[in-house]
Write a protein that holds these residues in place. Sequence first.
Motif, mmCIF file in Angstrom:
data_model
loop_
_atom_site.group_PDB
_atom_site.id
_atom_site.type_symbol
_atom_site.label_atom_id
_atom_site.label_comp_id
_atom_site.label_asym_id
_atom_site.label_seq_id
_atom_site.Cartn_x
_atom_site.Cartn_y
_atom_site.Cartn_z
ATOM 1 N N ARG A 1 7.409 -0.135 -3.233
ATOM 2 C CA ARG A 1 8.641 -0.450 -2.503
ATOM 3 C C ARG A 1 8.717 -1.938 -2.184
ATOM 4 O O ARG A 1 9.772 -2.559 -2.287
ATOM 5 C CB ARG A 1 8.706 0.355 -1.202
ATOM 6 N N ASP B 1 9.336 -3.846 -5.458
ATOM 7 C CA ASP B 1 10.736 -3.665 -5.868
ATOM 8 C C ASP B 1 11.666 -4.531 -5.018
ATOM 9 O O ASP B 1 12.629 -5.118 -5.537
ATOM 10 C CB ASP B 1 11.122 -2.188 -5.752
ATOM 11 N N ARG C 1 2.635 3.843 -3.796
ATOM 12 C CA ARG C 1 4.091 3.982 -3.652
ATOM 13 C C ARG C 1 4.638 3.025 -2.588
ATOM 14 O O ARG C 1 5.730 2.470 -2.735
ATOM 15 C CB ARG C 1 4.443 5.422 -3.289
ATOM 16 N N ARG C 2 3.877 2.855 -1.504
ATOM 17 C CA ARG C 2 4.325 1.939 -0.448
ATOM 18 C C ARG C 2 4.393 0.504 -0.984
ATOM 19 O O ARG C 2 5.358 -0.222 -0.728
ATOM 20 C CB ARG C 2 3.357 2.024 0.729
ATOM 21 N N PRO D 1 9.904 7.481 -7.325
ATOM 22 C CA PRO D 1 11.212 6.852 -7.114
ATOM 23 C C PRO D 1 11.717 6.230 -8.408
ATOM 24 O O PRO D 1 10.924 5.898 -9.304
ATOM 25 C CB PRO D 1 10.927 5.788 -6.054
#
Length: 306
Positions: free
Chosen positions: A158, A161, A154-155, A178
């Motif tokens: 980010r 993205d 997930r990190r 997210p």
Amino acid sequence: MEKILVTGADLAPPALELLSGYELVFAGKTPTEFDVVELCKMHNPIGVIVRYGRFGRSAMEAAPALRAVSRHGAGVDVIDLDAAKALNIEVRSAVGVNAAAVAEHTAALLLACAKSTVQLDARMRDGHWDKSTHKSQELGGKTVGLIGLGAIGRRFARIADAMDMKVIGYDPNARDLPEYVEKVSLEDIWKRSDVVSLHCPLTDSNRAMINAQVLAKCRPGVIFVNTARGGLVDEAALLEALRSGQVFAAGLDSFAQEPLASDHPLLKEPSVVLSPHIGGVSVDTYVNLGLTAANNLVGMLAAAHR
């Protein structure tokens, strides 16, 4: 005084302070499994902090007083969990503590692959100026497929993205993702990704999941990054895919056997960027991992004494 074995050469000072009520035994920078077993026989520790190497049944059985094993990191594949359960030894890991460090290292390897930074540096040092001939890859608008959507995945999502990459991911256990992460199947990862990045633990079911058949399904010229576990990858198949051009470049921080053998063919492959399994190592993470591992161990031992 009760003893704690650390399968490494050191711990961060705050962790040492937290464990000041115990006698610490350090196994050194590169302990073998035999070394660890012998130290367990000699010192019979009540607790172990696993930094380097494997901690298996033989070591556990060599320390009758052992009650708790704390991993100085997130992955527990180096610990024999079945043996620990059978011997009533509790195991905890420092889940998520190194997420920022590993995610940033993943981004560094990806950028190095896409921009050929290592190769260009070497060329310049050899006296070349490739301004008129070199073309790098642009990542904005490309699709990155993540296998594993835990703290690290997930990190990194980010970061991807923020670089205007389309993020898709596979993780059967992921919830509440997210909005910029599209959850997809593994087949979608292979078919749609311009970049594939691994962020999952190693298990018996996913060992060598990146193999010749899977690489053949990927888009031609895919970039491959692994900051998870080397056992997830069939290294011979990856080398063949790199040489054929099916894989444009690979950034690797973990390997099937570590340290990497001095004659390993990966070391001679120009389209590979290598690092010695240090994705989760940073000044901040060293302290935080040590503290978390020590806190976990103290908590487990306190519960065992009740």
